[in-house]
Design a protein around this motif. Sequence first.
Motif, short mmCIF file in Angstrom:
data_model
loop_
_atom_site.label_atom_id
_atom_site.label_comp_id
_atom_site.label_asym_id
_atom_site.label_seq_id
_atom_site.Cartn_x
_atom_site.Cartn_y
_atom_site.Cartn_z
N UNK A 95 -0.46 -4.90 -2.08
CA UNK A 95 -0.76 -3.46 -2.17
C UNK A 95 -0.28 -2.83 -3.47
N UNK A 96 0.71 -3.42 -4.10
CA UNK A 96 1.19 -2.95 -5.40
C UNK A 96 0.11 -3.17 -6.45
N UNK A 97 -0.47 -4.35 -6.47
CA UNK A 97 -1.56 -4.63 -7.40
C UNK A 97 -2.74 -3.70 -7.15
N UNK A 98 -3.12 -3.55 -5.88
CA UNK A 98 -4.29 -2.74 -5.55
C UNK A 98 -4.10 -1.28 -5.97
N UNK B 280 -2.58 7.60 0.34
CA UNK B 280 -2.00 6.73 -0.69
C UNK B 280 -3.05 5.74 -1.18
N UNK B 281 -3.50 4.87 -0.30
CA UNK B 281 -4.58 3.93 -0.60
C UNK B 281 -5.08 3.35 0.72
N UNK B 282 -6.37 3.04 0.77
CA UNK B 282 -6.96 2.57 2.03
C UNK B 282 -6.79 1.05 2.17
N UNK B 283 -5.55 0.60 2.06
CA UNK B 283 -5.25 -0.82 2.21
C UNK B 283 -3.95 -0.97 3.01
N UNK B 284 -3.76 -2.14 3.59
CA UNK B 284 -2.50 -2.44 4.27
C UNK B 284 -1.37 -2.39 3.25
N UNK B 285 -0.26 -1.78 3.63
CA UNK B 285 0.82 -1.62 2.66
C UNK B 285 2.17 -1.57 3.36
#
Length: 449
Positions: free
Chosen positions: A76-79, A331-336
């Motif tokens: 998630x940091x990269x994304x 924040x972002x639509x990804x698992x984090x």
Amino acid sequence: MAKYFGTNGIRGIFDEDFTLEFIHEMTLSVGTYFEKGPILIGYDGRESSPLICKIITSSLNSIGIDCNVAGLVPTPCLEYAVKSLGYSGGIMITASHNPPQYNGIKPAGNDGVEISREDELLIEDIYSKKNWLPRPEKWGITNEETKTIETYLSGILTHIDSNLIESKPFKVVLDLGNGAQAVTAPSFCKKLNCEVILVNETVDGQFPGRGSEPTPQNLSVLSKTVIENKADFGIAFDGDGDRSIFCDELGNILTGDRSALILIKHILNKNPNSLVVTCLNSGTNTETLTEKYNSKVLRTKVGSVEVSRRMLSTNALIGFEENGGFMFGKHNQVRDGCMSLGLMLDFLSTTNNSLSQEISQLPPSFTTKDKIECSEENANKIIFSLKDEFPNSDTSDGIKITLDEKNWVMIRPSGTEPIIRIYAESTDQENLEALMTKFLKKVKSIISR
């Protein structure tokens, strides 16, 4: 159907089916799909990851695409950095929770989210036809990206009440699982004045501490450490740091469903009339809870790509999977995993109750899951056999057999490993165990035919 992309990116056993030649040609295909750079590259702590990174950067450079290397970072940091720092796309080198001999690649679009199923097929078509970008007039170049981690942590901090959290110094146990959150989660907690106790803190691609996937069965050290240190809670991350499993102050390990309900309650309390996206295999209490906040639930097939892309298309605020993958749309639509940690700290700073007390106020939930080693051929045989026996079942993703509103079983082949997964929910623990025993026996019987 995708041939190489599974539930989450492309994975394989390094130097067997996931060879250097395959990585080179698949990277050419991903680069052709992106068309232009710069592309951000990151990797988890697996032993093969730095070597794969060199193959990927040189392959991209060979078709004229510039790239920057973030180094060892959580997925998630990269994304988040791809989206925030203006990259054309990203490639994360990871096999997530798979055993150490595996590795893989996961492309992210310029929106910082895993590419769609349709785009996965486009890449596979480019790969099969070897229809790559022509030799360029000028080779691409590779540089280092040094702002990835700080950008990521600063982004998370904008969504929580840092001052309130700092005023109630929490004691937190982090089980880093020898994985990639070791480079971010401890720093994040220290920024918030938390006292931190670390478990399995050394990055090691063999995952010697407890394996790369946090499960209730392998988190006894986390539980014990929380109790011994009188910590407010504990959290365990998977190998690439996008999933997290929580432990309350009494040492109880929470399912992904239960911790998700706590975070949903916290977020919807501030943001009623919202959308929540989750998969077919998560518990029905999601609907029970969201109704209280005039919010709706959308269900998808299993897989973070399915949830993430549905969140984007519907502008949903929350997404989650039962395996501990939680997504916060602001924040972002990804698992984090680290964003989930921040949300939990944010929530506990607003209440005088302990985490276990808050959990006790949720509607009762009885869910479980198991897995059986299974070839693709046998997995198909199981699904077809159960379709015949339960013709009215949902077959959009494996098979979900609904006995009534609170009693169901879902069986689907894994998209990342040669196993079949079995999920179940029931009205109480005794019924749940009976239901699971019945279907485990049924599945094994079909395999042995």
